[in-house]
Write a protein that holds these residues in place. Structure first.
Motif, PDB file in Angstrom:
ATOM      1  N   ARG A   1     -13.971  -6.553  -2.836  1.00 53.55           N
ATOM      2  CA  ARG A   1     -12.716  -6.964  -2.207  1.00 53.55           C
ATOM      3  C   ARG A   1     -12.139  -8.212  -2.863  1.00 53.55           C
ATOM      4  O   ARG A   1     -10.927  -8.410  -2.866  1.00 53.55           O
ATOM      5  CB  ARG A   1     -12.931  -7.214  -0.714  1.00 53.55           C
TER       6      ARG A   1
ATOM      7  N   GLU B   1     -19.756  -5.013  -1.408  1.00 54.13           N
ATOM      8  CA  GLU B   1     -18.450  -4.709  -0.810  1.00 54.13           C
ATOM      9  C   GLU B   1     -17.592  -5.967  -0.749  1.00 54.13           C
ATOM     10  O   GLU B   1     -16.393  -5.935  -1.027  1.00 54.13           O
ATOM     11  CB  GLU B   1     -18.644  -4.124   0.591  1.00 54.13           C
TER      12      GLU B   1
ATOM     13  N   SER C   1      -1.636   1.679  -4.998  1.00 51.50           N
ATOM     14  CA  SER C   1      -2.822   2.426  -4.584  1.00 51.50           C
ATOM     15  C   SER C   1      -2.726   2.825  -3.122  1.00 51.50           C
ATOM     16  O   SER C   1      -2.032   2.181  -2.329  1.00 51.50           O
ATOM     17  CB  SER C   1      -4.069   1.566  -4.808  1.00 51.50           C
ATOM     18  N   ARG C   2      -3.466   3.896  -2.764  1.00 53.20           N
ATOM     19  CA  ARG C   2      -3.567   4.293  -1.360  1.00 53.20           C
ATOM     20  C   ARG C   2      -4.528   3.391  -0.591  1.00 53.20           C
ATOM     21  O   ARG C   2      -4.518   3.366   0.637  1.00 53.20           O
ATOM     22  CB  ARG C   2      -4.033   5.744  -1.260  1.00 53.20           C
ATOM     23  N   LYS C   3      -5.390   2.669  -1.322  1.00 52.91           N
ATOM     24  CA  LYS C   3      -6.422   1.861  -0.670  1.00 52.91           C
ATOM     25  C   LYS C   3      -5.858   0.566  -0.091  1.00 52.91           C
ATOM     26  O   LYS C   3      -6.322   0.091   0.936  1.00 52.91           O
ATOM     27  CB  LYS C   3      -7.534   1.548  -1.664  1.00 52.91           C
ATOM     28  N   GLY C   4      -4.891  -0.017  -0.775  1.00 57.94           N
ATOM     29  CA  GLY C   4      -4.364  -1.297  -0.330  1.00 57.94           C
ATOM     30  C   GLY C   4      -3.255  -1.778  -1.242  1.00 57.94           C
ATOM     31  O   GLY C   4      -2.799  -1.060  -2.142  1.00 57.94           O
TER      32      GLY C   4
ATOM     33  N   ASP D   1      -6.773  -2.467  -7.692  1.00 57.43           N
ATOM     34  CA  ASP D   1      -7.052  -1.050  -7.932  1.00 57.43           C
ATOM     35  C   ASP D   1      -6.098  -0.476  -8.972  1.00 57.43           C
ATOM     36  O   ASP D   1      -5.114  -1.112  -9.371  1.00 57.43           O
ATOM     37  CB  ASP D   1      -6.936  -0.262  -6.621  1.00 57.43           C
TER      38      ASP D   1
ATOM     39  N   ARG E   1       0.837  -1.200   0.000  1.00 55.90           N
ATOM     40  CA  ARG E   1       0.000   0.000   0.000  1.00 55.90           C
ATOM     41  C   ARG E   1       0.875   1.254   0.000  1.00 55.90           C
ATOM     42  O   ARG E   1       1.787   1.377   0.794  1.00 55.90           O
ATOM     43  CB  ARG E   1      -0.916  -0.008   1.218  1.00 55.90           C
ATOM     44  N   LYS E   2       0.617   2.155  -0.939  1.00 53.69           N
ATOM     45  CA  LYS E   2       1.354   3.408  -1.138  1.00 53.69           C
ATOM     46  C   LYS E   2       2.810   3.182  -1.528  1.00 53.69           C
ATOM     47  O   LYS E   2       3.602   4.124  -1.566  1.00 53.69           O
ATOM     48  CB  LYS E   2       1.319   4.280   0.125  1.00 53.69           C
TER      49      LYS E   2
ATOM     50  N   SER F   1      -1.242  -3.816  -4.165  1.00 49.78           N
ATOM     51  CA  SER F   1      -1.540  -3.962  -5.598  1.00 49.78           C
ATOM     52  C   SER F   1      -0.775  -5.155  -6.172  1.00 49.78           C
ATOM     53  O   SER F   1       0.360  -5.433  -5.775  1.00 49.78           O
ATOM     54  CB  SER F   1      -1.143  -2.698  -6.371  1.00 49.78           C
TER      55      SER F   1
END
Length: 573
Positions: free
Chosen positions: A501, A497, A428-431, A387, A361-362, A433
């Motif tokens: 995921r 949701e 991604s910032r969400k999780g 993502d 992540r990030k 990749s």
């Protein structure tokens, strides 16, 4: 002692008591001034024991006058430059022995005193040039007419003045501890932890104190108003117009009024131009500075600054603010460079081979591609499984591509003899990749990833639902590919949701159970308008929820999953 500015009519109200001897300030007058400080802001009166703000035009001096009526009077004058170095000078002009008001109670006119000060420059008590917060202090000042002259030679500028005849009892500014330094106690790639000793004004005297931290990349600040001036979109300080002075269009706009086109139509063009020229030099908005921020943190004296850039030097300042007086004192600031990003291992790509890439992540990953033979073009395939990811490509150090990628994307890069390529993939910032990447110099041939339509949703036909079957459709392409359909029963609480995921486009049919397979078939259409296929899935149970997946399999065996679809059979038929 009474304080007066040499450019206003309100001073005559103060001079009415000039014949009196005041060894200390009039506390009742002082309390009135404190309650109505707005009247002193860059106007006619310098109050005894309160801080005021002022504004200077470049190369235009400003003079303040005040009278000390009795010898041996304590005196403190403090000047704070806000956004430019200032020159200032304090001089003393002795009062004449035979004053016009002696014995009659009539004050000596201020204009006459000013003329005397102009004719005779008097005794220079103090002079300073710079952007430090500087003070003149005397425990025993003689009586006389004092003149404070200030000038800014660099640019139009704000400043603050504090002056008092009772410096021992007045403590409007927070006191600094014996060690006023700001220390860096911890240093990371994106964080810096600061610590400082608390102000005795708060910890010992119990006055309301909070701390503000200022972070920037240029330099330390010597006052809070200097930092705030840097942060401001417009550093112009609106000067109240003097009686008889015409308003300009800018005056109305500054106060929030929009003048009509007919306003000031009787004014001469010359006057408009003169005022316009003066204002245009003074009130030029400054661009907002994104690399400076102020954070007020209450009475804590430890603070961690976050979201900084790696390998970057930052300057940190701490200001103690007396919330009762809104006056501040600067600690001795510090600076620090954040740690470098951990050097990542660069993955070598092989020509025509798919490489699996995982990014935190990030996080970021670097891939290197160095074709052995001469080439005219490089084809890059990127399959973002989850993502969107950012893809940057540099050829021999020059940036040639920067794109956000979702799903499968193909890029054509112009080649050069012996060129080397560096790919940077940012997650991604969400999780986390997951990606599949392929670079090839071979022109033509079959692509490793199957072609996809723009819309990869699965459509379910509600009217065709039964207790044991559902009918679905999906789009295809002109390329003949293999499509495999899988189903899985899920609980009624299974939501979109959950589906999102689990949406990993890179997980192929090989990851599924054999019992979940419905069918596989080949499909394509030369006419994209008709490139749609339907399928009825039978053998389902009544009133149950199913998750349907369609996989398209390319010629090299790499597959891509369409967006999953939740369907439910009818409960009663």
């Amino acid at each position: 002692m009474r304080w007066m500015c040499g450019s206003c009519g309100l001073v005559m109200l103060v001079l009415g008591v000039m014949g009196q001897k005041l060894p200390t300030r009039d506390e009742g007058l002082f309390q009135m001034q404190i309650r109505d400080k707005a009247q002193f802001q860059d106007s006619s009166v310098l109050p005894d024991g309160a801080e005021i703000s002022g504004y200077l035009f470049r190369d235009t001096p400003k003079r303040y006058y005040f009278v000390v009526e009795e010898d041996n009077t304590p005196l403190l004058v403090m000047l704070t430059p806000c956004d430019a170095p200032l020159e200032w000078r304090l001089t003393l002009q002795e009062l004449p022995e035979d004053r016009s008001g002696e014995g009659s109670g009539e004050p000596e006119p201020l204009e006459q005193q000013k003329q005397q000060a102009t004719a005779n420059e008097g005794t220079e008590l103090f002079t300073y040039k710079g952007n430090d917060v500087e003070s003149f202090i005397s425990t025993s000042s003689p009586s006389g007419l004092y003149q404070l002259e200030i000038i800014s030679t660099e640019k139009d500028s704000n400043f603050k003045i504090y002056s008092t005849t009772t410096p021992e009892s007045d403590q409007p500014y927070p006191e600094l501890p014996y060690d006023p330094r700001v220390d860096v106690t911890a240093l990371g790639r994106t964080t810096v932890t600061l610590a400082w000793k608390p102000s005795p004004t708060g910890s010992t005297m119990g006055q309301p104190i909070h701390y503000c931290v200022v972070i920037n990349k240029e330099h330390n600040f010597k006052s809070l108003c200097a930092a705030e001036a840097k942060m401001s979109l417009d550093d112009a300080f609106m000067i109240a117009p003097k009686p008889g002075r015409d308003f300009s269009l800018f005056d109305f706009a500054h106060f929030g009024f929009v003048p009509s086109e007919n306003v000031f139509k009787d004014r001469s063009l010359t006057t408009n131009r003169a005022l316009s020229n003066k204002m245009s030099r003074t009130y030029i908005p400054k661009p907002k500075v994104a690399d400076i921020q102020k954070i007020c943190i209450g009475n804590k004296n430890i603070f961690t600054v976050t979201d900084l850039k790696p390998d970057t030097q930052y300057y940190f300042d701490v200001f103690a603010v007396n919330t009762g007086t809104n006056m501040s004192t600067a600690y001795v600031g510090t600076f620090a460079r954040t740690k470098e990003e951990a050097k990542q291992k660069t993955v070598e790509l092989k020509d025509g081979k798919v490489t699996d890439v995982f990014i935190k992540r990030k996080g970021s990953k670097f891939l290197r591609f160095a074709p052995v033979s001469s080439h005219q073009r490089v084809t890059l395939f990127v399959h973002a499984c989850l993502d969107a990811v950012q893809v940057q490509v540099r050829r021999d150090g020059k940036l040639v591509l920067s794109q956000n990628v979702e799903g499968v994307r193909q890029f054509q890069l112009r080649g050069k003899p012996k060129a080397k390529y560096l790919f940077r993939l940012r997650g991604s910032r969400k999780g986390a990749s997951t990606l599949k990447v392929l670079a090839s110099t071979h022109a033509g041939g079959k692509q490793p990833f199957p072609a996809l339509p723009e819309d990869t949703r699965i459509k379910a036909f509600d009217k065709l639902r039964t207790c044991s079957s559902v009918t679905v459709a999906w789009l295809g392409t002109q390329e003949r590919n293999k499509y495999c359909v899988y189903k899985r029963e899920v609980s009624e609480s299974y939501s979109e949701e959950h589906r999102r995921r689990e949406q990993n486009q890179c997980a192929g049919p090989e990851s599924r159970r054999k019992s979940e397979k419905v069918l596989c078939k080949y499909f394509n259409s030369a006419n994209l308008q008709k490139a749609v296929t339907t399928e009825t899935i039978t053998g389902l149970e009544a009133g149950k929820t199913y998750l349907l997946d369609v996989y398209v399999v390319g010629h090299s065996g790499h597959s891509v999953k369409y967006q999953s679809k939740l369907v439910k059979t009818r409960k009663y038929c």
